[in-house]
Scaffold this active site. Structure first.
Site, PDB file in Angstrom:
ATOM      1  CG  ASN A 295      42.371  67.870  44.146  1.00  0.00           C
ATOM      2  OD1 ASN A 295      43.197  68.595  43.801  1.00  0.00           O
ATOM      3  ND2 ASN A 295      41.153  67.852  43.356  1.00  0.00           N
TER       4      ASN A 295
ATOM      5  CB  CYS B 189      48.206  71.798  42.401  1.00  0.00           C
ATOM      6  SG  CYS B 189      49.045  72.057  40.812  1.00  0.00           S
TER       7      CYS B 189
ATOM      8  CG  HIS C 195      45.431  69.503  39.686  1.00  0.00           C
ATOM      9  ND1 HIS C 195      45.598  70.791  40.210  1.00  0.00           N
ATOM     10  CD2 HIS C 195      44.702  68.776  40.616  1.00  0.00           C
ATOM     11  CE1 HIS C 195      45.057  70.477  41.520  1.00  0.00           C
ATOM     12  NE2 HIS C 195      44.418  69.428  41.682  1.00  0.00           N
TER      13      HIS C 195
END
Length: 386
Positions: A310, A155, A289
């Site tokens: 995302n 990520c 994240h």
């Protein structure tokens, strides 16, 4: 040397890159065990889940009831029955969010949110006084399609690339997809699929001559040997900057000028099943994240929000995005204002009209589809053994 790491939510499940239709149900199905079982079997079929166990069925029922009750309330966001519907929130968090940034900060002697907490320290937008009430870099052709990180905890690389793609588009007028895989393979200050941070990723790009387009160095979802032959037609940047921590106004100033990479804590029942709207629910402030902030605004009810990109593919949330409430607390909702950074690019390099500049390959293969069914079954089998 000890470094902070974002060990990412790595979506190794069915939605990563292949589109999955929304799961629909009738309220009357919630009135009987038979109705729930029919829902459960239909849901398993949709997500290619072979395992059928009483424990998973009980969790599924519990989650569906909570989703249904939440959606009946007057909240500015909605939830949906997604591929995590047979996982408890504790299982979800332990499986996909097992890094604690504050832990690593404590080891280094840093307080939470201590990144450039002096509001004027080197922050290039500190003296900006006028910024728009609303910004959406997608509307300005500075944001590429939502991508999928697959079963790799990368990520941090995807978040960094959101910011790199954005500043390149702003400076050159060209929207180019850049290579997360180069960062995963070649940035040795980060840990590839085992997590990392965006700031060292920007530093890598500065020190190692740039980042290649995705077409030259495509994503494979695992760490491999750095292939320098693929690093060509690169984007170069002039520096990187941290946003003052615990300061959403400073973050808004930065996002008004370019997309920004940040860390958030994705935990809580609401985020597990987020579908649409401005999320105002529960989540922590220990980022685990990496994501990209590509805008901000205010909805029709006056709720201010961040627009967050995302890296779980386009079927999660609002086509791969989530709107997080803005102005909820000093850390930002989910810690969004605690760990933000962006690249600095003073001039186009190469210049706008240079034919040798970075470019997308229209014939390049799309993101690879990860085989997820066996991995999904393994996760559920392991959870049953706990």
């Amino acid at each position: 040397m000890e470094i902070n790491k974002l060990v990412c939510f790595s979506f190794s499940l069915v939605l990563i890159l292949g589109l999955v239709e929304s799961f629909h149900y009738h309220e009357r199905e919630l009135e009987s065990e038979e109705g729930f079982m029919g829902m459960y079997d239909r849901w398993r079929e949709q997500h290619n889940i072979e395992m059928r166990s009483p424990e998973r069925f009980n969790v599924f029922k519990y989650n569906v009831r909570r989703i249904h009750e939440s959606n009946k309330m007057d909240k500015p966001y909605k939830l949906k029955v997604n591929e995590f519907a047979d996982m408890t929130n504790l299982e979800f968090v332990n499986t996909y969010a097992n890094s604690k940034i504050s832990h690593f900060q404590a080891l280094r002697g840093s307080a939470p949110g201590s990144i450039d907490t002096d509001p004027n320290k080197d922050f290039i937008y500190a003296n900006v006084t006028k910024i728009p009430d609303k910004v959406d870099w997608r509307e300005k052709n500075a944001v590429t399609d939502v991508k999928g990180q697959g079963g790799c905890g990368s990520c941090w690389a995807f978040a960094a690339v959101v910011a790199l793609e954005g500043i390149n588009a702003i400076r050159t007028g060209k929207l180019v997809k850049f290579s997360e895989q180069q960062l995963v393979d070649c940035d040795m200050t980060n840990a590839g699929c085992d997590g990392g941070l965006m700031e060292p990723a920007f530093t890598y790009v500065i020190k190692h001559g740039g980042i290649a387009p995705e077409a030259s160095y495509p994503y494979v979802g695992k760490r491999e040997t750095c292939d320098k032959a693929k690093i060509k037609d690169v984007l170069k940047i002039d520096g990187r900057q941290n946003v003052p921590g615990l300061d959403e106004e400073a973050l808004r100033k930065a996002v008004a000028h370019q997309p920004v990479a940040t860390g958030i804590q994705l935990s809580g029942h609401g985020l597990q099943f987020y579908s649409e709207g401005v999320y105002t629910g529960d989540c922590g402030t220990e980022p685990n994240h990496g994501v990209g902030i590509v805008g901000y605004g205010e909805n029709e009810k006056g709720i201010k929000f961040w627009t967050v990109k995302n890296s779980w593919g386009p079927t999660w949330g609002e086509k791969g995005y989530i709107h997080l409430q803005r102005g909820a607390r000093k850390e930002g909702l989910c810690g969004v204002a605690m760990h933000s950074s962006f690249p600095i690019m003073n001039d186009p390099n190469p210049p706008k009209d240079d034919p040798n500049g970075p470019k997308d390959d229209p014939d390049a293969p799309k993101d690879p589809k990860f085989k997820t069914t066996q991995r999904l079954q393994g996760i559920r089998t392991k959870l049953l053994e706990l």
